[in-house]
Motif scaffolding. Structure first.
Motif, mmCIF file in Angstrom:
data_model
loop_
_atom_site.group_PDB
_atom_site.id
_atom_site.type_symbol
_atom_site.label_atom_id
_atom_site.label_comp_id
_atom_site.label_asym_id
_atom_site.label_seq_id
_atom_site.Cartn_x
_atom_site.Cartn_y
_atom_site.Cartn_z
ATOM 1 N N VAL A 192 0.838 -1.198 0.000
ATOM 2 C CA VAL A 192 0.000 0.000 0.000
ATOM 3 C C VAL A 192 0.874 1.249 0.000
ATOM 4 C CG1 VAL A 192 -1.646 1.341 1.357
ATOM 5 C CG2 VAL A 192 -1.976 -1.112 1.090
ATOM 6 N N ARG A 193 1.891 1.255 0.856
ATOM 7 C CA ARG A 193 2.759 2.435 0.942
ATOM 8 C C ARG A 193 3.593 2.607 -0.324
ATOM 9 N NH1 ARG A 193 3.046 0.512 6.225
ATOM 10 N NH2 ARG A 193 4.886 -0.731 5.765
ATOM 11 N N ALA A 194 4.074 1.490 -0.896
ATOM 12 C CA ALA A 194 4.917 1.565 -2.089
ATOM 13 C C ALA A 194 4.101 1.732 -3.368
ATOM 14 C CB ALA A 194 5.779 0.308 -2.203
ATOM 15 N N ARG A 195 2.743 1.574 -3.259
ATOM 16 C CA ARG A 195 1.859 1.665 -4.428
ATOM 17 C C ARG A 195 2.260 0.653 -5.488
ATOM 18 N NH1 ARG A 195 1.666 8.315 -4.847
ATOM 19 N NH2 ARG A 195 0.713 8.676 -2.810
ATOM 20 N N GLU A 196 2.388 -0.596 -5.059
ATOM 21 C CA GLU A 196 2.740 -1.695 -5.952
ATOM 22 C C GLU A 196 1.559 -2.640 -6.107
ATOM 23 O OE1 GLU A 196 7.542 -1.990 -4.992
ATOM 24 O OE2 GLU A 196 6.153 -3.483 -4.185
ATOM 25 N N VAL A 197 1.326 -3.106 -7.333
ATOM 26 C CA VAL A 197 0.234 -4.033 -7.605
ATOM 27 C C VAL A 197 0.505 -5.367 -6.914
ATOM 28 C CG1 VAL A 197 -0.940 -5.353 -9.416
ATOM 29 C CG2 VAL A 197 -0.348 -2.951 -9.803
ATOM 30 N N LEU A 198 -0.528 -5.912 -6.272
ATOM 31 C CA LEU A 198 -0.427 -7.217 -5.624
ATOM 32 C C LEU A 198 -0.974 -8.294 -6.545
ATOM 33 C CD1 LEU A 198 -1.605 -6.482 -1.966
ATOM 34 C CD2 LEU A 198 0.680 -7.175 -2.676
ATOM 35 N N HIS A 199 -0.278 -9.432 -6.599
ATOM 36 C CA HIS A 199 -0.782 -10.626 -7.272
ATOM 37 C C HIS A 199 -1.284 -11.568 -6.176
ATOM 38 C CE1 HIS A 199 2.218 -9.677 -10.738
ATOM 39 N NE2 HIS A 199 1.102 -8.972 -10.820
ATOM 40 N N VAL A 200 -2.578 -11.871 -6.171
ATOM 41 C CA VAL A 200 -3.153 -12.631 -5.068
ATOM 42 C C VAL A 200 -4.022 -13.760 -5.587
ATOM 43 C CG1 VAL A 200 -3.187 -10.563 -3.608
ATOM 44 C CG2 VAL A 200 -5.244 -11.206 -4.863
ATOM 45 N N ASP A 201 -4.115 -14.819 -4.760
ATOM 46 C CA ASP A 201 -5.127 -15.857 -4.919
ATOM 47 C C ASP A 201 -6.177 -15.587 -3.857
ATOM 48 O OD1 ASP A 201 -3.864 -17.315 -6.988
ATOM 49 O OD2 ASP A 201 -2.524 -18.239 -5.535
ATOM 50 N N TYR A 202 -7.439 -15.553 -4.267
ATOM 51 C CA TYR A 202 -8.515 -15.258 -3.327
ATOM 52 C C TYR A 202 -9.439 -16.449 -3.223
ATOM 53 C CZ TYR A 202 -11.893 -12.408 -0.752
ATOM 54 O OH TYR A 202 -12.706 -11.898 0.227
ATOM 55 N N ARG A 203 -9.686 -16.885 -1.964
ATOM 56 C CA ARG A 203 -10.523 -18.052 -1.680
ATOM 57 C C ARG A 203 -9.931 -19.339 -2.252
ATOM 58 N NH1 ARG A 203 -15.788 -16.300 -0.173
ATOM 59 N NH2 ARG A 203 -16.162 -14.100 -0.606
ATOM 60 N N GLY A 204 -8.606 -19.421 -2.345
ATOM 61 C CA GLY A 204 -7.981 -20.664 -2.785
ATOM 62 C C GLY A 204 -7.233 -20.495 -4.085
ATOM 63 N N PRO A 205 -6.311 -21.430 -4.372
ATOM 64 C CA PRO A 205 -5.453 -21.314 -5.557
ATOM 65 C C PRO A 205 -6.070 -21.864 -6.839
ATOM 66 C CG PRO A 205 -4.786 -23.205 -4.265
ATOM 67 C CD PRO A 205 -5.951 -22.568 -3.529
ATOM 68 N N ASP A 206 -7.344 -22.288 -6.825
ATOM 69 C CA ASP A 206 -7.928 -22.929 -8.002
ATOM 70 C C ASP A 206 -8.165 -21.944 -9.144
ATOM 71 O OD1 ASP A 206 -7.939 -25.267 -6.587
ATOM 72 O OD2 ASP A 206 -9.995 -25.022 -5.868
ATOM 73 N N GLY A 207 -8.577 -20.733 -8.818
ATOM 74 C CA GLY A 207 -8.889 -19.766 -9.854
ATOM 75 C C GLY A 207 -7.648 -19.019 -10.312
ATOM 76 N N PRO A 208 -7.800 -18.195 -11.344
ATOM 77 C CA PRO A 208 -6.670 -17.401 -11.823
ATOM 78 C C PRO A 208 -6.295 -16.350 -10.796
ATOM 79 C CG PRO A 208 -8.702 -16.724 -12.908
ATOM 80 C CD PRO A 208 -9.033 -17.950 -12.115
ATOM 81 N N VAL B 74 4.494 -13.687 -5.124
ATOM 82 C CA VAL B 74 5.651 -12.794 -5.254
ATOM 83 C C VAL B 74 6.288 -13.024 -6.625
ATOM 84 C CG1 VAL B 74 6.084 -12.641 -2.791
ATOM 85 C CG2 VAL B 74 7.092 -14.520 -4.079
ATOM 86 N N PRO B 75 6.905 -11.971 -7.162
ATOM 87 C CA PRO B 75 7.029 -10.617 -6.590
ATOM 88 C C PRO B 75 5.783 -9.783 -6.870
ATOM 89 C CG PRO B 75 8.146 -10.703 -8.691
ATOM 90 C CD PRO B 75 7.638 -12.104 -8.436
ATOM 91 N N ASN B 76 5.752 -8.588 -6.287
ATOM 92 C CA ASN B 76 4.674 -7.665 -6.586
ATOM 93 C C ASN B 76 4.770 -7.154 -8.017
ATOM 94 O OD1 ASN B 76 3.777 -7.925 -3.973
ATOM 95 N ND2 ASN B 76 4.712 -6.016 -3.255
ATOM 96 N N GLY B 77 3.672 -6.574 -8.474
ATOM 97 C CA GLY B 77 3.637 -6.006 -9.813
ATOM 98 C C GLY B 77 4.202 -4.601 -9.848
ATOM 99 N N PRO B 78 3.984 -3.897 -10.948
ATOM 100 C CA PRO B 78 4.549 -2.552 -11.107
ATOM 101 C C PRO B 78 3.881 -1.540 -10.180
ATOM 102 C CG PRO B 78 3.058 -3.048 -12.912
ATOM 103 C CD PRO B 78 3.202 -4.320 -12.128
#
Length: 336
Positions: A145-161, A201-205
């Motif tokens: 949040v402080r660095a303003r970097e895009v997060l790559h996340v799995d939400y509700r499990g790793p099955d979805g993109p 990881v890593p975070n996005g741009p």
């Protein structure tokens, strides 16, 4: 003149109270010489406080951030606020152990007068069982949040993109942690439960932050939970209750109560649906007259049909205890 130890504490307190201090002003406030101020600044540096000096005729000083955590100095109100906040955090299943240890450390060094005040205030998290939150995940999200970097996340499990999220705020509500961010793959704002997030990881741009809809993070999150865009309840109605205003007000939540007489009052209240609003008004165990709107009248009629069917299914005699008077607001202790 103050002793060296007390003078150092006074100097530290002044440095913490504002960003920059001219040396001559510090000397005047401490009742000492500029040379003594310089020596005391050197002593603070030896203790681990990163005090920087600015060039100029006054030789200004600033307390900055260092590589290690030095001893901290709090006034009475700050110390009490910190211990209360740690009590709240100790109820979190992810940060509870660390918060409890921090609370014990702070309490141990509190003066007796403050320890008594803190011990008199017991704060507990109220709610159901919460999913554990990894403290490292909270820190990683906060850094993004402080660095303003895009997060790559799995939400509700790793099955979805994986989801690409521009993180904007990390908030706590009802004992849970939430990430407020703009979902690049959905093209819209989202509120994610942190305990259901897995970070990749890593975070996005880096990104240029957008403004949260409405400009108020608290109102935005509240609105999402209430199902509205402006933070208010999507369904709001007015009724007249056959109870004194003084009996209704303690249980009205964010509703508005107006006295109409010794045994009558009006209540403007809201909920996420008309049926939910009608059901919540039934908890007052009193006569209800709907003023507006017609959708609330229809919700009461629907509930009446459902309850009538439930009563018919109970058969002759009804359920155990049928016919006994209920204990609602109109009788004794208020709604359950």
């Amino acid at each position: 003149m103050q002793k060296t130890s007390s003078r150092l504490l006074s100097l530290l307190s002044l440095l913490q109270s504002r960003r920059d201090w001219p040396g001559t002003v510090l000397a005047e406030r401490l009742g000492t010489s500029l040379r003594t101020v310089r020596r005391d600044v050197d002593r603070l540096r030896e203790l681990g406080y990163p005090v920087t000096a600015a060039k100029g005729p006054d030789g200004g000083y600033r307390l900055g951030a260092g590589a290690q955590l030095p001893p901290l100095l709090f006034d009475d109100e700050q110390a009490v606020a910190l211990t209360v906040a740690l009590q709240v955090a100790s109820g979190d299943s992810g940060l509870g152990e660390a918060s409890a240890r921090a609370l014990a450390t702070v309490r141990q060094v509190l003066p007796a007068r403050l320890r008594h005040r803190v011990d008199a205030v017991r704060v507990s998290a109220v709610g159901g069982r919460q999913e554990p939150v990894d403290g490292a995940v909270l820190l990683a999200i906060g850094e993004a949040v402080r660095a303003r970097e895009v997060l790559h996340v799995d939400y509700r499990g790793p099955d979805g993109p994986p989801r690409r999220v521009q993180p904007h705020h990390l908030v706590s509500r009802g004992g849970r942690w939430y990430l407020v961010g703009f979902d690049l793959d959905r093209g819209d704002w989202r509120v994610f439960r942190v305990d259901r997030l897995a970070l990749r990881v890593p975070n996005g741009p880096r990104f240029v932050p957008r403004e949260v809809p409405g400009g108020d993070v608290a109102a935005f999150v509240l609105g999402r939970f209430r199902g509205s865009a402006d933070g208010g309840w999507p369904c709001r109605g007015t009724v007249v209750l056959g109870l004194p205003a003084a009996r209704v007000a303690p249980f009205a939540g964010d509703g508005v109560v107006e006295e109409l007489g010794p045994r009558r009052c009006s209540l403007v209240a809201g909920s996420w649906s008309w049926v939910a609003l009608a059901a919540s008004l039934g908890r007052f165990d009193a006569e209800v007259e709907v003023v507006e709107p017609v959708e609330l009248v229809a919700a009461f009629a629907l509930l009446a049909e459902r309850f009538a069917r439930s009563g018919a299914l109970a058969g002759p005699g009804g359920a155990p205890g049928a016919g006994a008077e209920s204990a609602g607001v109109g009788d004794a202790v208020g709604p359950l």
